[in-house]
Design a protein around this motif. Structure first.
Motif, PDB file in Angstrom:
ATOM      1  N   LEU A  81       0.819  -1.209   0.000  1.00  0.00           N
ATOM      2  CA  LEU A  81       0.000   0.000   0.000  1.00  0.00           C
ATOM      3  C   LEU A  81       0.852   1.257   0.000  1.00  0.00           C
ATOM      4  N   LYS A  82       0.314   2.269  -0.669  1.00  0.00           N
ATOM      5  CA  LYS A  82       0.982   3.554  -0.813  1.00  0.00           C
ATOM      6  C   LYS A  82       0.079   4.652  -0.250  1.00  0.00           C
ATOM      7  N   PRO A  83       0.659   5.780   0.133  1.00  0.00           N
ATOM      8  CA  PRO A  83      -0.186   6.885   0.632  1.00  0.00           C
ATOM      9  C   PRO A  83      -1.267   7.293  -0.366  1.00  0.00           C
ATOM     10  N   GLU A  84      -0.991   7.190  -1.642  1.00  0.00           N
ATOM     11  CA  GLU A  84      -1.990   7.559  -2.650  1.00  0.00           C
ATOM     12  C   GLU A  84      -3.153   6.567  -2.746  1.00  0.00           C
ATOM     13  N   ASP A  85      -3.074   5.462  -2.021  1.00  0.00           N
ATOM     14  CA  ASP A  85      -4.206   4.533  -1.942  1.00  0.00           C
ATOM     15  C   ASP A  85      -5.217   4.970  -0.879  1.00  0.00           C
ATOM     16  N   THR A  86      -4.872   6.004  -0.119  1.00  0.00           N
ATOM     17  CA  THR A  86      -5.778   6.497   0.918  1.00  0.00           C
ATOM     18  C   THR A  86      -7.076   6.985   0.289  1.00  0.00           C
ATOM     19  N   ALA A  87      -8.180   6.430   0.762  1.00  0.00           N
ATOM     20  CA  ALA A  87      -9.492   6.760   0.200  1.00  0.00           C
ATOM     21  C   ALA A  87     -10.572   6.019   0.974  1.00  0.00           C
ATOM     22  N   VAL A  88     -11.802   6.387   0.694  1.00  0.00           N
ATOM     23  CA  VAL A  88     -12.924   5.562   1.113  1.00  0.00           C
ATOM     24  C   VAL A  88     -13.173   4.551  -0.009  1.00  0.00           C
ATOM     25  N   TYR A  89     -13.224   3.296   0.361  1.00  0.00           N
ATOM     26  CA  TYR A  89     -13.403   2.217  -0.611  1.00  0.00           C
ATOM     27  C   TYR A  89     -14.850   1.732  -0.569  1.00  0.00           C
ATOM     28  N   TYR A  90     -15.443   1.654  -1.752  1.00  0.00           N
ATOM     29  CA  TYR A  90     -16.832   1.255  -1.887  1.00  0.00           C
ATOM     30  C   TYR A  90     -16.957  -0.043  -2.667  1.00  0.00           C
ATOM     31  N   CYS A  91     -17.821  -0.887  -2.189  1.00  0.00           N
ATOM     32  CA  CYS A  91     -18.179  -2.104  -2.896  1.00  0.00           C
ATOM     33  C   CYS A  91     -19.427  -1.806  -3.729  1.00  0.00           C
ATOM     34  N   ALA A  92     -19.504  -2.424  -4.905  1.00  0.00           N
ATOM     35  CA  ALA A  92     -20.651  -2.198  -5.771  1.00  0.00           C
ATOM     36  C   ALA A  92     -21.067  -3.492  -6.456  1.00  0.00           C
ATOM     37  N   ALA A  93     -22.369  -3.618  -6.682  1.00  0.00           N
ATOM     38  CA  ALA A  93     -22.917  -4.789  -7.346  1.00  0.00           C
ATOM     39  C   ALA A  93     -23.713  -4.366  -8.562  1.00  0.00           C
ATOM     40  N   SER A  94     -23.522  -5.098  -9.641  1.00  0.00           N
ATOM     41  CA  SER A  94     -24.248  -4.762 -10.868  1.00  0.00           C
ATOM     42  C   SER A  94     -25.651  -5.350 -10.836  1.00  0.00           C
ATOM     43  N   ARG A  95     -26.428  -5.011 -11.817  1.00  0.00           N
ATOM     44  CA  ARG A  95     -27.696  -5.706 -12.044  1.00  0.00           C
ATOM     45  C   ARG A  95     -27.369  -7.128 -12.501  1.00  0.00           C
ATOM     46  N   PRO A  96     -28.272  -8.065 -12.353  1.00  0.00           N
ATOM     47  CA  PRO A  96     -27.974  -9.447 -12.733  1.00  0.00           C
ATOM     48  C   PRO A  96     -27.552  -9.607 -14.194  1.00  0.00           C
ATOM     49  N   TYR A  97     -26.631 -10.535 -14.417  1.00  0.00           N
ATOM     50  CA  TYR A  97     -26.191 -10.926 -15.752  1.00  0.00           C
ATOM     51  C   TYR A  97     -25.614  -9.756 -16.551  1.00  0.00           C
ATOM     52  N   THR A  98     -24.882  -8.899 -15.860  1.00  0.00           N
ATOM     53  CA  THR A  98     -24.233  -7.766 -16.503  1.00  0.00           C
ATOM     54  C   THR A  98     -22.731  -7.901 -16.376  1.00  0.00           C
ATOM     55  N   ASP A  99     -22.019  -7.936 -17.480  1.00  0.00           N
ATOM     56  CA  ASP A  99     -20.572  -8.047 -17.458  1.00  0.00           C
ATOM     57  C   ASP A  99     -19.870  -6.692 -17.518  1.00  0.00           C
ATOM     58  N   SER A 100     -20.596  -5.659 -17.867  1.00  0.00           N
ATOM     59  CA  SER A 100     -19.986  -4.341 -17.984  1.00  0.00           C
ATOM     60  C   SER A 100     -19.456  -3.880 -16.634  1.00  0.00           C
ATOM     61  N   VAL A 101     -18.342  -3.127 -16.683  1.00  0.00           N
ATOM     62  CA  VAL A 101     -17.790  -2.578 -15.448  1.00  0.00           C
ATOM     63  C   VAL A 101     -17.837  -1.057 -15.455  1.00  0.00           C
ATOM     64  N   LEU A 102     -18.656  -0.506 -16.329  1.00  0.00           N
ATOM     65  CA  LEU A 102     -18.864   0.938 -16.280  1.00  0.00           C
ATOM     66  C   LEU A 102     -19.559   1.297 -14.980  1.00  0.00           C
ATOM     67  N   GLU A 103     -19.212   2.453 -14.412  1.00  0.00           N
ATOM     68  CA  GLU A 103     -19.760   2.814 -13.116  1.00  0.00           C
ATOM     69  C   GLU A 103     -21.282   2.856 -13.140  1.00  0.00           C
ATOM     70  N   THR A 104     -21.847   3.267 -14.258  1.00  0.00           N
ATOM     71  CA  THR A 104     -23.303   3.356 -14.347  1.00  0.00           C
ATOM     72  C   THR A 104     -23.982   1.996 -14.316  1.00  0.00           C
ATOM     73  N   THR A 105     -23.182   0.938 -14.506  1.00  0.00           N
ATOM     74  CA  THR A 105     -23.712  -0.423 -14.466  1.00  0.00           C
ATOM     75  C   THR A 105     -24.139  -0.840 -13.069  1.00  0.00           C
ATOM     76  N   PHE A 106     -23.502  -0.249 -12.081  1.00  0.00           N
ATOM     77  CA  PHE A 106     -23.649  -0.743 -10.718  1.00  0.00           C
ATOM     78  C   PHE A 106     -24.843  -0.098 -10.027  1.00  0.00           C
ATOM     79  N   ALA A 107     -25.761  -0.973  -9.634  1.00  0.00           N
ATOM     80  CA  ALA A 107     -27.031  -0.519  -9.094  1.00  0.00           C
ATOM     81  C   ALA A 107     -27.041  -0.442  -7.574  1.00  0.00           C
ATOM     82  N   SER A 108     -26.129  -1.171  -6.936  1.00  0.00           N
ATOM     83  CA  SER A 108     -26.121  -1.216  -5.480  1.00  0.00           C
ATOM     84  C   SER A 108     -24.729  -0.855  -4.975  1.00  0.00           C
TER      85      SER A 108
END
Length: 124
Positions: free
Chosen positions: A86-113
């Protein structure tokens, strides 16, 4: 939608390691692409890593490649982020996200939860 709860954040020195966990409630976890994002103070939220629901693809931001590893345990409805060197530039709030079912896209707008976030602070 699913409810997501992150844990495992904290304060660590440069070069140290942390393992974040994200527990999901609600079904079906196994059909959702799971990802980690982070947001540092004064910056926009950015993509860190994703594990597609099909298991065919795992993606990492260039800034964390070779240091972070995303994994998932569908039996436990949990996704992990192992963070090493780990580096100081890794300092952040880390968020977990889940997509809608059967979605392979990793665009941020994909994640519903989204989880509420967990703070990671790396001291120099």
């Amino acid at each position: 939608q699913v409810q997501l709860v992150e844990s495992g954040g904290g304060l660590v020195q440069t070069g140290g390691s942390l393992r974040l966990s994200c527990a999901a409630s609600g079904r079906p976890f196994s059909t959702r692409t799971m990802a980690w994002f982070r947001q540092a103070p004064g910056k926009e939220r950015e993509f860190v890593a994703a594990h597609t629901w099909s298991g065919r693809n795992i993606y990492y931001a260039d800034s964390v490649k070779g240091r972070f590893t995303i994994s998932r345990d569908n039996a436990k409805n949990t996704v992990y982020l192992q963070m090493n060197s780990l580096k100081p530039e890794d300092t952040a709030v880390y968020y977990c996200a889940a997509s809608r079912p059967y979605t392979d896209s990793v665009l941020e707008t994909t994640f519903a939860s989204w989880g509420q976030g967990t703070q990671v602070t790396v001291s120099s």
